[in-house]
Design a protein around this motif. Structure first.
Motif, short mmCIF file in Angstrom:
data_model
loop_
_atom_site.label_atom_id
_atom_site.label_comp_id
_atom_site.label_asym_id
_atom_site.label_seq_id
_atom_site.Cartn_x
_atom_site.Cartn_y
_atom_site.Cartn_z
N PRO A 115 -6.66 -4.52 3.32
CA PRO A 115 -7.05 -3.35 4.10
C PRO A 115 -7.75 -2.26 3.30
N MET A 116 -7.83 -2.42 1.98
CA MET A 116 -8.44 -1.37 1.14
C MET A 116 -9.81 -0.97 1.67
N GLY A 117 -10.00 0.33 1.81
CA GLY A 117 -11.27 0.85 2.29
C GLY A 117 -11.37 0.94 3.80
N GLY A 118 -10.36 0.40 4.49
CA GLY A 118 -10.38 0.42 5.95
C GLY A 118 -9.71 1.66 6.52
N ALA A 119 -9.88 1.83 7.81
CA ALA A 119 -9.24 2.94 8.53
C ALA A 119 -7.75 2.66 8.67
N GLN A 120 -6.99 3.65 9.12
CA GLN A 120 -5.55 3.50 9.29
C GLN A 120 -5.22 2.30 10.19
N GLU A 121 -6.04 2.07 11.21
CA GLU A 121 -5.78 0.95 12.11
C GLU A 121 -5.80 -0.39 11.39
N VAL A 122 -6.63 -0.51 10.37
CA VAL A 122 -6.71 -1.75 9.59
C VAL A 122 -5.39 -1.96 8.84
N PHE A 123 -4.84 -0.91 8.28
CA PHE A 123 -3.55 -0.98 7.60
C PHE A 123 -2.45 -1.31 8.60
N ASN A 124 -2.50 -0.68 9.78
CA ASN A 124 -1.50 -0.95 10.82
C ASN A 124 -1.52 -2.42 11.23
N ASP A 125 -2.71 -2.98 11.41
CA ASP A 125 -2.83 -4.39 11.78
C ASP A 125 -2.31 -5.29 10.66
N CYS A 126 -2.58 -4.89 9.44
CA CYS A 126 -2.15 -5.67 8.28
C CYS A 126 -0.62 -5.77 8.22
N VAL A 127 0.09 -4.67 8.41
CA VAL A 127 1.56 -4.72 8.32
C VAL A 127 2.15 -5.52 9.46
N VAL A 128 1.55 -5.47 10.63
CA VAL A 128 2.05 -6.26 11.76
C VAL A 128 1.91 -7.75 11.44
N LEU A 129 0.77 -8.14 10.91
CA LEU A 129 0.54 -9.53 10.52
C LEU A 129 1.53 -9.98 9.45
N ILE A 130 1.71 -9.16 8.42
CA ILE A 130 2.62 -9.51 7.33
C ILE A 130 4.05 -9.61 7.83
N GLU A 131 4.49 -8.65 8.62
CA GLU A 131 5.87 -8.68 9.10
C GLU A 131 6.12 -9.89 10.00
N ALA A 132 5.19 -10.21 10.87
CA ALA A 132 5.36 -11.37 11.75
C ALA A 132 5.49 -12.65 10.94
N ALA A 133 4.80 -12.74 9.83
CA ALA A 133 4.80 -13.96 9.01
C ALA A 133 6.05 -14.10 8.14
N THR A 134 6.90 -13.09 8.10
CA THR A 134 8.16 -13.26 7.34
C THR A 134 8.95 -14.45 7.86
N ALA A 135 8.82 -14.76 9.14
CA ALA A 135 9.52 -15.88 9.75
C ALA A 135 9.10 -17.23 9.16
N LEU A 136 7.93 -17.28 8.55
CA LEU A 136 7.47 -18.51 7.92
C LEU A 136 8.22 -18.81 6.63
N HIS A 137 8.80 -17.79 6.05
CA HIS A 137 9.41 -17.92 4.73
C HIS A 137 10.94 -17.80 4.74
N LEU A 138 11.46 -17.19 5.80
CA LEU A 138 12.91 -16.97 5.90
C LEU A 138 13.37 -17.20 7.33
N PRO A 139 14.59 -17.70 7.51
CA PRO A 139 15.09 -17.91 8.88
C PRO A 139 15.26 -16.61 9.65
#
Length: 139
Positions: A115-139
């Protein structure tokens, strides 16, 4: 106990949040650290927009201080999660065979966009994507 290491370019945006989200999901069954390939932000807090995006999801990233990846970190981890393909390739180049066997992409089919260089919305989208993917690594 599972030990996870998340790695991005600078340990300034993606990997610190991924570590925080994985630690929250895994609780006491997991230890999580984060690092960056470069030391440009070593000792610095996470990017302010990433701190704000994390806060929106109930995470406190204010205590983070950037670290550069080391051989000791790679040895420590059971799994090393690279935030994108370029980071993964660099990790492969600097890893021993034993360490390289632990390397994975955070998302199996694509990069977590930086998200570097992006608007706040880009960072917001990034954290949603990362948090959703925690399920891929942990039950």
């Amino acid at each position: 106990m599972t030990r996870l290491l998340t790695v991005c370019l600078g340990n300034y945006c993606r990997s610190p949040f991924a570590a925080l989200a994985l630690a929250r999901r895994g609780g006491e069954a997991v230890q999580v650290r984060s690092a960056g390939l470069i030391g440009k932000w070593r000792g610095q807090p996470a990017h302010p927009a990433m701190v704000a995006a994390a806060r929106r999801l109930g995470h406190d990233l204010t205590g983070h201080r950037a670290e550069q990846v080391s051989t000791q970190m790679l040895d420590w981890a059971d799994t090393v999660l690279a935030m994108d393909g370029a980071v993964l390739e660099t990790l492969r180049a600097i890893s021993s065979d034993q360490q390289a066997a632990k390397l994975r992409l955070y998302l199996p089919d694509r990069d977590v966009p930086d998200p570097m260089g992006g608007a706040q919305e880009v960072f917001n989208d990034c954290v949603v994507l990362i948090e959703a993917a925690t399920a891929l690594h942990l039950p």
